[in-house]
Structures are given as structure tokens and as C-alpha cells.
Design a protein around this motif. Structure first.
Motif, PDB file in Angstrom:
ATOM      1  N   GLY A   1       0.832  -1.199   0.000  1.00 11.32           N
ATOM      2  CA  GLY A   1       0.000   0.000   0.000  1.00 11.32           C
ATOM      3  C   GLY A   1       0.874   1.259   0.000  1.00 11.32           C
ATOM      4  N   LEU A   2       0.272   2.373  -0.356  1.00 11.17           N
ATOM      5  CA  LEU A   2       1.004   3.645  -0.457  1.00 11.17           C
ATOM      6  C   LEU A   2       1.718   4.010   0.839  1.00 11.17           C
ATOM      7  CD1 LEU A   2       1.627   6.083  -2.276  1.00 11.17           C
ATOM      8  CD2 LEU A   2      -0.495   7.133  -1.456  1.00 11.17           C
ATOM      9  N   GLU A   3       1.054   3.697   1.974  1.00 15.14           N
ATOM     10  CA  GLU A   3       1.592   4.105   3.277  1.00 15.14           C
ATOM     11  C   GLU A   3       2.609   3.099   3.841  1.00 15.14           C
ATOM     12  OE1 GLU A   3       0.083   6.958   4.844  1.00 15.14           O
ATOM     13  OE2 GLU A   3      -1.201   7.225   3.066  1.00 15.14           O
TER      14      GLU A   3
ATOM     15  N   VAL B   1       2.300  10.632  -6.209  1.00 13.42           N
ATOM     16  CA  VAL B   1       3.576  11.353  -6.395  1.00 13.42           C
ATOM     17  C   VAL B   1       3.839  12.247  -5.184  1.00 13.42           C
ATOM     18  CG1 VAL B   1       4.753  13.110  -7.780  1.00 13.42           C
ATOM     19  CG2 VAL B   1       3.515  11.258  -8.913  1.00 13.42           C
ATOM     20  N   GLN B   2       2.794  12.919  -4.721  1.00 13.19           N
ATOM     21  CA  GLN B   2       2.895  13.791  -3.549  1.00 13.19           C
ATOM     22  C   GLN B   2       3.387  13.012  -2.322  1.00 13.19           C
ATOM     23  OE1 GLN B   2       2.301  17.066  -3.461  1.00 13.19           O
ATOM     24  NE2 GLN B   2       2.719  17.173  -1.253  1.00 13.19           N
ATOM     25  N   HIS B   3       2.773  11.858  -2.065  1.00 11.45           N
ATOM     26  CA  HIS B   3       3.150  11.046  -0.909  1.00 11.45           C
ATOM     27  C   HIS B   3       4.601  10.585  -1.004  1.00 11.45           C
ATOM     28  CE1 HIS B   3       2.784   8.107   2.390  1.00 11.45           C
ATOM     29  NE2 HIS B   3       3.573   7.370   1.627  1.00 11.45           N
TER      30      HIS B   3
ATOM     31  N   ALA C   1      13.531   2.540   7.846  1.00  9.24           N
ATOM     32  CA  ALA C   1      12.261   3.271   7.730  1.00  9.24           C
ATOM     33  C   ALA C   1      12.352   4.257   6.570  1.00  9.24           C
ATOM     34  CB  ALA C   1      11.967   4.003   9.031  1.00  9.24           C
ATOM     35  N   HIS C   2      11.256   4.434   5.864  1.00 10.35           N
ATOM     36  CA  HIS C   2      11.159   5.331   4.699  1.00 10.35           C
ATOM     37  C   HIS C   2      11.947   4.836   3.486  1.00 10.35           C
ATOM     38  CE1 HIS C   2       9.488   8.007   7.673  1.00 10.35           C
ATOM     39  NE2 HIS C   2      10.621   7.974   8.351  1.00 10.35           N
ATOM     40  N   HIS C   3      12.555   3.661   3.570  1.00  9.18           N
ATOM     41  CA  HIS C   3      13.338   3.176   2.436  1.00  9.18           C
ATOM     42  C   HIS C   3      12.603   2.121   1.606  1.00  9.18           C
ATOM     43  CE1 HIS C   3      16.480   5.540   4.246  1.00  9.18           C
ATOM     44  NE2 HIS C   3      17.238   5.342   3.183  1.00  9.18           N
ATOM     45  N   ALA C   4      11.287   2.002   1.818  1.00  8.95           N
ATOM     46  CA  ALA C   4      10.462   1.176   0.929  1.00  8.95           C
ATOM     47  C   ALA C   4       9.422   2.116   0.327  1.00  8.95           C
ATOM     48  CB  ALA C   4       9.784   0.053   1.706  1.00  8.95           C
ATOM     49  N   ILE C   5       9.380   2.175  -0.984  1.00  7.38           N
ATOM     50  CA  ILE C   5       8.406   3.035  -1.668  1.00  7.38           C
ATOM     51  C   ILE C   5       7.461   2.131  -2.448  1.00  7.38           C
ATOM     52  CG2 ILE C   5       8.113   4.820  -3.450  1.00  7.38           C
ATOM     53  CD1 ILE C   5       9.540   6.020  -1.092  1.00  7.38           C
TER      54      ILE C   5
END
Ligand code: ZLM
Ligand code: CA
Ligand code: ZN
Length: 403
Positions: A226-228, A391-393, A240-244
Motif C-alpha cells: 500500500g502507499l503508506e 507522487v505527492q506522498h 524506515a522510509h526506504h520502501a516506496i
């Protein structure tokens, strides 16, 4: 006949083991290793091997597979009947004892997605061997773009088979790259979420994973991404934050996908500053795929490869999914031509001398139109508004990433 020459200033290598292509998962199973033969045949018909270093790779050893996979899992994989072992007359499974059944349940083996077929261990170690060979050539600087169409099996876990994948050749290749490069960017354009690779590198900031996929938990495999979902934020996790994740709906077109890919990967490149790229090119994101849901054409799929190449970093290109073999071969042959920079020289009509040419319907077009592929295109369920939010997220996530 075709003026296909080595690209100037860099080296492309092609890694394959033809013995892999002989295996099959079962008569009607969607995964057909034979698509690799069709791909190779098209690549050869265009004369592309003249412009590359071509390696026939050896199978990965047990120790090499063990760099990611657990011993008990590898041992169990090794109990699958050997290639040359005759089938039992009326009972060709290995579930005739309870240890077998237990192992199959524990490792998710023997179901319809991940059957235990003859020669399974050889097939897996050959796929791992292709991608490891590609990674070694990149590490040694003997190659700048290394191609492993026999790899890309992104769902396999440390101790579990999943979604037609038993050995995660991508994780093995990335582990090899991490020995020589500080940061690896993994990009996955298969229609499915690259969950196995994402999970393997959940706790490191040296690998960033980016997957584009059809997302509909409950109805579409594997249901994650999911996006989040950007990597566990718990405790102090450098990963953390390293999976898009770029979750998409049915019917996305070349135009939308290319724009999205460039906005996301362009920004990821600026923030993460990778030293090397690992690109999974699953061809089940193409229109007309037996399992896929998108409306991508060979051109749009290939544009992702071209964009990555322009970043000017060393790169491994993997295969992955792709369940309509003629479309897989078209896309991967075109992407091979992009790697060697002869995409403008190859004939958009497949050479008439190409073996298997009868497989390429539509008068042998390398770039069939959506109408030729589908009759009627699949409805596009992706709104510009939603793509803008995605794209924003992603841009917001990347504020936490700076190398
Ligand atoms: N059933 N046969 C993508 C991996 C996708 C799980 C629902 C099995 C199939 C599919 C197998 C011949 C990659 C699921 C599906 C029916 C549980 C999936 C055997 C048709 C057949 O005809 C088939 C008897 C089979 C499997 C369809 N499986 C379609 N989708 C997914 C796995 C792998 O492309 O990403 C990378 C290589 N599995 O949806 C079920 C939940 C098993
Ligand atoms: Ca994907
Ligand atoms: Zn897939």
C-alpha cells in the motif's frame, strides 16, 4: 544485415543458462520458462549478441543460495524429484510420508502456485546463478549493464516459496552488490508487489526498494504494498522510509505510467543517490498478459529501462513475471536493444527468418497496438487525481531520506 554494433564507452553483458528453459511447472501453469527461449531467439534474430558479452552461467552453489535462504528450506527444496528421476506410476508427489507433508506446508511448497516439479532445485539454482553472475560482473566493473532475464523472482522469502518464486535471485544479487557499492536502488515494474525483496531489506538504509504494482488486497496477489507502507517505523530502524510503493488500479496506460515512473524515480535518485540500480522488468505489466491488468505497451515498458539507463549508473536488469510468452519476448528483446543503444536501428517488423515467428501474431509487429493485442482495451481505473496524490506522498517520504 542489421548494423548492430557494440555501444561506445560501456559494456553490456547477457547472462543465461539454456538448461533453465527446459523445465516446466506443469502443463497449464502460467509460468513458462520456455518464454526465455523465445526471448533469446528474438534477441539473436536481431543480431544483438554481437554487441554484448554473452555468458552461459553456472548454477549457484548451495553456499551461494545460503547467503539469503535458510538451510532447512534449501534442504527441503533439494528433496524435490530430480530432473532425470522417473515419475512414480500412479503417485508422482513427494507427500507420501508425513515429513513431506509437513515440509510442504511449512515452506509453502507443492500447492498450485509453487508445485514441486522435476528438476526444481536445478531450475532454482540456475536462476540464482544467472543473477549472481550478473552481479559479479557489475562488481568487477567488467560490465556496466548486466542482463539476467532468467531472474527476477521477487516473491521468494528466506524460508518460504511464494507466487511461482522459490529462490530470490534478486536478494542474492543485491547482497553481492552491497559488498562493493554503498547504496543499491531496487526498482520493480512487474504488475505484482515486490514483497520478498522489500522485506529482505526492511531494516537497512543501504537499499531503497520501489515497486509499481496493481494493488487490491484480498483480490490481487500478494495483497501487500500500500502507499503508506514505507518500511517499519518501529524502534530505531534505519530502513524506515526506504520502501516506496506505487499502488495502481487496472488499465494504466503508457503515458500515465511513464510520467509516474519518471517523477518517482527522478526524485528517488536525487534523494537516495544510489551507486547502482537493480531493475526488475516483469513483463506481466504489459497489456494482454494472462495474469496482468495494465494497458502498457512494449514502448512504455521499455521507456522505464531507457530512463534508468540515462541515470548513468551501473545496472542489473532482471526478468520476472510475464505470462503471454510472445509479449514477454517482444518486451525483453526491445529492452535488450535499449541496453545496447540500438533501439532506433532494429526493425519494427520481426525478421521473417526468426524461428517461432508464427508465435508473433499481428504480422510480426514488435510494437503491436493496443487494439491488435486486446481487441478492446481494458478500462483505465487510474485517475489523474489519484496519481498526483501518489507522487505527492512519495515526495513527502523522500524528505526523510538524504544521502
Ligand atoms: N490459486 N495452474 C506472480 C504470482 C501470482 C493465490 C489464488 C491457484 C495464479 C494462477 C497455477 C494450473 C510474479 C494467488 C490462485 C489457482 C491461491 C496467482 C496452476 C492459474 C493457475 O492454471 C493454473 C492448474 C495457477 C496459478 C492462475 N496464481 C494467478 N495468480 C497468484 C500468484 C509471480 O509474476 O510476480 C513473479 C514471477 N497466487 O493469487 C491463490 C491466492 C492459488
Ligand atoms: Ca512491481
Ligand atoms: Zn508478476
Amino acid at each position: 544485415e542489421y548494423n548492430i554494433v557494440r555501444p561506445k564507452g560501456y559494456t553490456v553483458s547477457y547472462h543465461a543458462n539454456p538448461d533453465m528453459e527446459k523445465h516446466h511447472f506443469g502443463q497449464t501453469h502460467p509460468m513458462k520458462p520456455w518464454r526465455l527461449t523465445l526471448t533469446k531467439s528474438l534477441v539473436c534474430s536481431y543480431g544483438m549478441p554481437f554487441a554484448m558479452d554473452n555468458y552461459v552461467t553456472r548454477a549457484a552453489t548451495y553456499e551461494e543460495l545460503n547467503a539469503f535462504h535458510a538451510n532447512d528450506y534449501l534442504d527441503y527444496l533439494g528433496t524435490a524429484p530430480a530432473e532425470d528421476q522417473p515419475r512414480d506410476n500412479d503417485n508422482n508427489n513427494t507427500t507420501s510420508n508425513s515429513a513431506g507433508v509437513q515440509g510442504e506446508v511449512r515452506f509453502n511448497l507443492g500447492g498450485s502456485d509453487c508445485p514441486l516439479f522435476h528438476g526444481l532445485y536445478d531450475y532454482c539454482s540456475m536462476s540464482g546463478g544467472c543473477s549472481l553472475d550478473a552481479a559479479r560482473k557489475i562488481c568487477n566493473k567488467q560490465s556496466d549493464i548486466a542482463i539476467s532475464w532468467g531472474g527476477g523472482l521477487h516473491h521468494a522469502k528466506k524460508s518460504e516459496a511464494s507466487g511461482f518464486c522459490y529462490i530470490n535471485d534478486i536478494v542474492l544479487a543485491i547482497l553481492q552488490l552491497l559488498r562493493c557499492y554503498p547504496r543499491v536502488l531496487y526498482i520493480d515494474i512487474d504488475v505484482h508487489h515486490g514483497d520478498g525483496v522489500e522485506e529482505a531489506f526492511f531494516s537497512t538504509d543501504r537499499v531503497m526498494t520501489v515497486s509499481f504494482h496493481k494493488y487490491a488486497p484480498e483480490i490481487f496477489f500478494p495483497g501487500t504494498g500500500g502507499l503508506e507502507d514505507n518500511g517499519p517505523k518501529s524502534e530505531h530502524n534505519p530502513g524506515a522510509h526506504h520502501a516506496i510503493n506505487v499502488p495502481l488500479n487496472d488499465g494504466i496506460t503508457d503515458e500515465q505510467y511513464e510520467h509516474l515512473f519518471q517523477s518517482v524515480i527522478g526524485k528517488v535518485n536525487e534523494h537516495f543517490r544510489p551507486s547502482v540500480i537493480a531493475l526488475q522488468c516483469g513483463a506481466d505489466s504489459l497489456a494482454g498478459d494472462r495474469l496482468g491488468r495494465f494497458n502498457l505497451q512494449v514502448q512504455g515498458h521499455g521507456a522505464c529501462v531507457a530512463f534508468c539507463k540515462k541515470l548513468g549508473l551501473p545496472m542489473i536488469i532482471f526478468g520476472g513475471g510475464g505470462y503471454t510468452p510472445r509479449n514477454v519476448a517482444r518486451a525483453w528483446a526491445y529492452e535488450t536493444s535499449i541496453a545496447i543503444d540500438c533501439q532506433d536501428k532494429i526493425d519494427p517488423v520481426i525478421p521473417t527468418h526468426a524461428p517461432w515467428r508464427e508465435h508473433f501474431h499481428h504480422d510480426g509487429a514488435l510494437f503491436p497496438t493496443l487494439e491488435q493485442i486486446l481487441g478492446e482495451p481494458r478500462a483505465n481505473r487510474n485517475t489523474q487525481k489519484r496519481l498526483g496524490e501518489i507522487v505527492q506522498h512519495v515526495h513527502e517520504q523522500l524528505r526523510f531520506v538524504s544521502h
